[in-house]
Design a protein around this motif. Structure first.
Motif, PDB file in Angstrom:
ATOM      1  N   MET A 101     -44.208 -27.087 -63.301  1.00 34.55           N
ATOM      2  CA  MET A 101     -43.803 -28.466 -63.329  1.00 34.55           C
ATOM      3  C   MET A 101     -43.618 -29.188 -64.495  1.00 34.55           C
ATOM      4  SD  MET A 101     -46.426 -31.541 -61.887  1.00 34.55           S
ATOM      5  CE  MET A 101     -46.650 -31.066 -60.066  1.00 34.55           C
ATOM      6  N   LEU A 152     -39.920 -29.516 -60.162  1.00 42.00           N
ATOM      7  CA  LEU A 152     -40.129 -28.017 -60.277  1.00 42.00           C
ATOM      8  C   LEU A 152     -39.137 -27.248 -60.670  1.00 42.00           C
ATOM      9  CD1 LEU A 152     -42.574 -27.766 -56.934  1.00 42.00           C
ATOM     10  CD2 LEU A 152     -43.260 -28.637 -59.476  1.00 42.00           C
ATOM     11  N   TRP A 178     -39.083 -35.599 -57.353  1.00 44.57           N
ATOM     12  CA  TRP A 178     -39.877 -36.418 -57.046  1.00 44.57           C
ATOM     13  C   TRP A 178     -39.850 -37.702 -57.739  1.00 44.57           C
ATOM     14  CZ3 TRP A 178     -41.060 -31.485 -56.857  1.00 44.57           C
ATOM     15  CH2 TRP A 178     -41.198 -30.754 -55.662  1.00 44.57           C
ATOM     16  N   ILE A 202     -45.212 -29.530 -54.277  1.00 47.93           N
ATOM     17  CA  ILE A 202     -45.752 -29.948 -55.225  1.00 47.93           C
ATOM     18  C   ILE A 202     -47.383 -29.902 -55.326  1.00 47.93           C
ATOM     19  CG2 ILE A 202     -45.866 -32.533 -54.414  1.00 47.93           C
ATOM     20  CD1 ILE A 202     -44.914 -33.408 -57.133  1.00 47.93           C
TER      21      ILE A 202
END
Length: 156
Positions: A135, A130, A110, A36
């Protein structure tokens, strides 16, 4: 009764099966929490930020956001809509707007983050996924199904 498969049909079936499975570096890369980290931007260039490791979590700071700059396109506005009166005079340039994202290895994303909008003064929940090289940043109140997703690409 099973029939024997051979020749080109077998080769095609094996190729299809192998390309459908994540293997080696591709799988490791998809499950790496640090993937990320970097600079991300919207396709139209109106939003750009840097995602970084903040210790036990991940966070992001604004590099550029069209709604956060004055008409000249360069000068960042003040954080006048912030619920904290002491922060209303600060510039929105470089603020950390995304906090506390934690890697969820089971879901490969996340989660648990908070997203502050300097354009509205509101903070909502956030999660990041992702998908390939894109993203998906999702901000939401309550449940993720009641939110909005911004799709970004890696700038660096």
């Amino acid at each position: 009764m099973l029939k024997s498969v051979s020749g080109p049909l077998l080769a095609a079936a094996l190729t299809a099966a192998m390309t459908a499975l994540p293997v080696g570096d591709t799988f490791a890369q998809a499950s790496s929490p640090d993937r990320i980290i970097g600079v991300w931007e919207s396709d139209d260039g109106d939003f750009k930020f840097e995602m970084f490791d903040a210790g036990e979590t991940y966070a992001a700071r604004v590099i550029y956001a069209k709604p956060l700059v004055e008409a000249d396109g360069k000068t960042f506005k003040k954080d006048t809509l912030n619920p904290d009166p002491e922060l209303r005079n600060r510039s929105l340039k470089g603020i950390v707007f995304l906090n506390d994202l934690k890697w969820d290895a089971g879901d490969h994303r996340w989660e648990g983050g908070s997203l502050y909008s300097g354009a509205t003064g509101r903070t909502v929940s956030a999660r990041v996924t992702l998908v390939g090289e894109k993203m998906e940043l999702r901000g939401y109140m309550g449940t993720p199904t009641l939110g909005r997703t911004t799709v970004l690409h890696r700038a660096q």
